[in-house]
Design a protein around this motif. Structure first.
Motif, short mmCIF file in Angstrom:
data_model
loop_
_atom_site.label_atom_id
_atom_site.label_comp_id
_atom_site.label_asym_id
_atom_site.label_seq_id
_atom_site.Cartn_x
_atom_site.Cartn_y
_atom_site.Cartn_z
N ALA B 322 0.91 -1.24 -0.04
CA ALA B 322 -0.18 -0.10 0.03
C ALA B 322 0.85 1.16 -0.37
N PHE B 325 2.30 1.80 -3.47
CA PHE B 325 1.16 2.31 -4.40
C PHE B 325 1.13 3.61 -4.10
N LYS B 331 -3.29 5.51 -11.07
CA LYS B 331 -4.51 4.87 -10.13
C LYS B 331 -4.04 3.67 -9.79
N VAL B 332 -4.61 3.00 -8.68
CA VAL B 332 -4.37 1.50 -8.60
C VAL B 332 -5.90 1.06 -8.37
N TRP B 334 -6.96 -2.57 -6.59
CA TRP B 334 -6.45 -3.81 -6.03
C TRP B 334 -7.31 -4.61 -5.26
N LEU B 344 -2.66 2.96 3.22
CA LEU B 344 -3.50 3.15 1.82
C LEU B 344 -3.44 4.56 1.19
N THR B 348 -5.43 4.51 -4.43
CA THR B 348 -5.54 3.11 -4.44
C THR B 348 -7.03 2.87 -4.04
#
Lengths: 524, 524
Positions: B322, B325, B331-332, B334, B344, B348
């Motif tokens: 996290a 990222f 942008k993620v 997950w 986080l 994300t």
């Protein structure tokens, strides 16, 4: 169902539409090999590709002018036709008289030398091309996408390496023998070597024979056929380039073969089977032939052809064959260019040439009497006509032994051929439904493919052009010595390690025992 | 061009039209294997075939009711889920702490025993079927055309043998390991064995490792997995039937693999590569996902999924991931079912499930963070998305080492994973065009086939039904002992013969010498 078929068509068309119309350099082999190559050339031309064909100055079948390709002609020493024809007559006599294999071997050695000479001529011609700077510049500037060649002679392989072109083979034989033996694992326990006339089910003695023949032919072919290429590579590419690995490194092998013809065997990801790609549905017969065929009524027709080379049989054999035919109610069409046999029945029509494919596809045709050349056997499979085989030389005995194993042919030994034996064989194939049923099954299997063999072959040729080769389909094995390939070094190392461990353990135990005994002695 | 495409379509349609709508008995394997099998079942059903699926009473994914098939349910001992989940957690911990291979091996032995038990359960269930006379009569009367099975468990193979049905495999693994090792020559010098995490280019030490792992796994799998089948065959088919040869004798092997994924290697005529048959073009994303993806702008999107089994990572690992990222402008998305990591970032999005295929096919997707399961890797190849790999267990390390060798993935060692290492890997794949270019090439090669993999697979299933098997594509090798297969008897005989000849020659020379000397002595 149709929907998915349509999707396949669309995906096919998108591939075809996206295809780059490429430039292909072709280095073919003359004679019957050219017939097959020309089919690919015509098809490639029809799909918009531009083809350049390299030919020798005294080609027999490869024409200088063609609507399908531009040709480049080079001087080459003549293939010794006269010797070759003499050889054929000799061979037939030796086969007929069933002389000791020694005679056959001596004759075989003669032909090896003749072919070896021709390999040398091909190398000389290729050297001429290499040495011609203008020409090499022309080749470089032309930016070909592909070399298409028949590797039974190696000129195309050498030139492709020099020009750095992706390489596609139209192949059944390479310089070294049957193509598979060059690149795929070939356990001699169930893969009969060419010339052995064996099947994939062998007795112990047959397997011994198979291994012996393999050993001898590998040695002979390396000596007689490989030598000119070895010398060429050494001169033009340096000592680190092995001519054999140049062959093994081809991108795609279009094999003139499939598993309705060949015995099943290990293969490789870059081998594409296009057996029967030359076959096509039959066309109607010319009037005079059609009348003759129709006149056979319910009995049907036998057709006989022993190819171009063996058209002219020994006259005593021809007499026996004619006499056998004369005793049958069938009509016979016999392609024969020798003297008209005295025994010829009036049910038998002698012809100089016949539309073989159209006759094989005719519903009245019951039996094909053939010498067992690859093309003829493939056509018989395609049309489902059983065979009476008269194998004479080259790959013919092997081709026919495959058909016999599959229950689609009876083979007549040339040495034992007389009217009785031949008539017996004809009757067996005519009246025992076993043979025609098996051949019809084989025909059905041969035609039951996701794609027509010719389309499949063209797809892979265009694939190599689109993608600049097919390296992901070629294994690492050809960059290895046989020693490494077979893990001999690893096995020896592991065996060594086991021995060392055993020795250490043994020594330790021995030591301990000694110590114990010494202690005991001391105590005592 | 189009003309020839049309011809291909017509020939295809004629084959399809002529197809007999057949009856297929399916003996599948549960779990992720079922996902693949169901795709074939749905397609076969849509082409008019009638399917019967055999399932265990406590199946996880194989539903009893389906519009596509009729099911037959049998009691089976439960696969020990609880143990399995504990095993996964243990495995992750061992991998994370990089403990000695000894720990991994002990754990490996545990899982071997669990899987071995399940093989026994499958055999028990199959025995129940065999012993049920009414059921067996029902099967006989139903006159199935085909057994379609996944041979990673052997029930289907046993039942097909009893019912005398042609056998088609949907396969990557058999009871004994990777499918190719069962039937094709597999030189260990360039074919890495499963679990070795090696490539087709090995150093000497790697080749030693490869041979050692092969030896150990062959022994283990024969002991732990083969035993129940060996006992079953002995009881129901008699001592002369070898369970291993029942596997080798399948008519067609539909391999969930191709050579954009697998290293090139020897293969067999009855192996059909259908790798990526489950892949399809992406559909538009649901509104909320699409908005999120579009908001990434020029930076694009990273998607991460470690499959169903590993959805729940160790929490310290999740925190590191996290945090990495959070440092990226991308942008993620997950897929993560564990506790929400404190680190986080607001770039994300955590999801329970994602439309993976649609996301992989989205033009904004730049990188796929994956554990390296076969399906995920195939989809990444299909859509051309490069990979950051986090291999955890089973075939994942091997799958990803293939991708690394092809320059389409960076692998992060689970033991060394922290935010820096993980970020480094992400940046490498995001910003070095090497990976995405290689993956796009692989994707192009994968899609450049004469036929779509699913159509190809269905063609060969229907082929076996039409022709009652494919015996002409199966080699003789499986009817041979290893002794005969490798020509050991022939080689020993020939060596013996050479020794005898040498001995005779030597004796003769010795004799002659003696005689000469004696003569000389006499004369003197």
């Amino acid at each position: 169902m149709h929907h998915s078929g349509l999707l396949t068509l669309l995906s096919l068309l998108s591939v075809i539409d996206g295809a780059y119309c490429g430039k292909i350099l072709v280095f073919p082999v003359d004679g019957s090999h050219w017939i097959n190559m020309e089919i690919l050339i015509v098809e490639l031309h029809s799909r918009g590709h531009e083809l350049t064909v390299i030919r020798g100055s005294n080609c027999w079948r490869i024409k200088e002018e063609s609507p399908y390709y531009t040709s480049l002609t080079f001087d080459i020493g003549k293939f010794d036709d006269e010797f070759f024809n003499g050889f054929i007559v000799n061979l037939l006599q030796i086969r007929r008289e069933k002389r000791y294999f020694w005679d056959q071997d001596m004759l075989g050695l003669d032909i090896l030398k003749i072919i070896s000479n021709y390999h040398q001529e091909v190398c000389n011609m290729t050297a001429m091309i290499f040495d011609n700077e203008t020409l090499m510049n022309f080749f470089q500037d032309a930016k070909y996408d592909l070399m298409l060649t028949d590797p039974s002679f190696g000129g195309g392989v050498l030139l492709a390496h020099r020009l750095g072109l992706p390489l596609v083979f139209n192949v059944r034989w390479t310089v070294h023998g049957e193509g598979h033996f060059d690149i795929a694992p070939s356990p001699l326990s169930y893969i009969p070597v060419p010339g052995a006339e064996l099947t994939d089910k062998m007795t112990f003695l047959q397997r011994v024979k198979n291994v012996l023949i393999y050993t001898v032919t590998v040695h002979q072919q390396s000596k007689y056929f490989g030598e000119p290429y070895r010398a060429f590579c050494h001169k033009y590419f340096g000592p680190e380039v092995d001519y054999f690995s140049l062959f093994q490194d081809a991108d795609i092998w279009l094999m003139r073969n499939d598993f309705t013809f060949e015995f099943p065997r290990p293969t490789m990801p870059n081998v594409v089977y296009m057996g029967g790609f030359q076959c096509k549905p039959s066309k109607p017969l010319p009037k005079h032939l059609d009348d003759f065929v129709q006149s056979s009524g319910e009995h049907g027709v036998i057709i006989m052809s022993l190819g171009t080379v063996f058209g002219n049989l020994l006259s005593d054999v021809a007499e026996e064959i004619a006499a056998a035919f004369a005793q049958l109610p069938q009509k016979v069409i016999w392609r024969y260019t020798g003297t008209r046999p005295a025994n010829l029945g009036n049910n038998t029509l002698l012809v100089d040439w016949m539309p073989q494919n159209d006759l094989l596809g005719h519903p009245k045709t019951k039996v094909f009497v053939a010498h067992g050349g690859t093309n003829g056997v493939q056509e018989a499979i395609y049309h489902g006509v059983p065979i009476v085989g008269l194998p004479l030389a080259f790959d013919q005995p092997d081709n026919l032994s495959r058909m016999r194993k599959k229950g689609t042919a009876v083979i007549v030994d040339f040495a034992e051929l007389d009217r009785t034996v031949f008539l017996e064989a004809l009757k067996e194939v005519l009246y025992n439904p076993f043979y025609s049923e098996n051949m019809k099954t084989l025909s059905r299997l041969h035609r039951d493919q996701p794609m027509k063999p010719l389309d499949h072959a063209i797809f892979w040729i265009e694939y190599v052009m689109r993608n600049g080769g097919a390296p992901h389909l070629r294994t690492q094995s050809f960059r290895m010595s046989w020693f490494t390939y077979h893990s001999v070094d690893v096995i020896l190392t592991l065996l060594g390690a086991v021995l060392v461990i055993l020795w250490l353990t043994f020594s330790l135990i021995k030591c301990l025992c000694c110590m114990l005994i010494q202690k005991k002695i001391k105590r005592e």
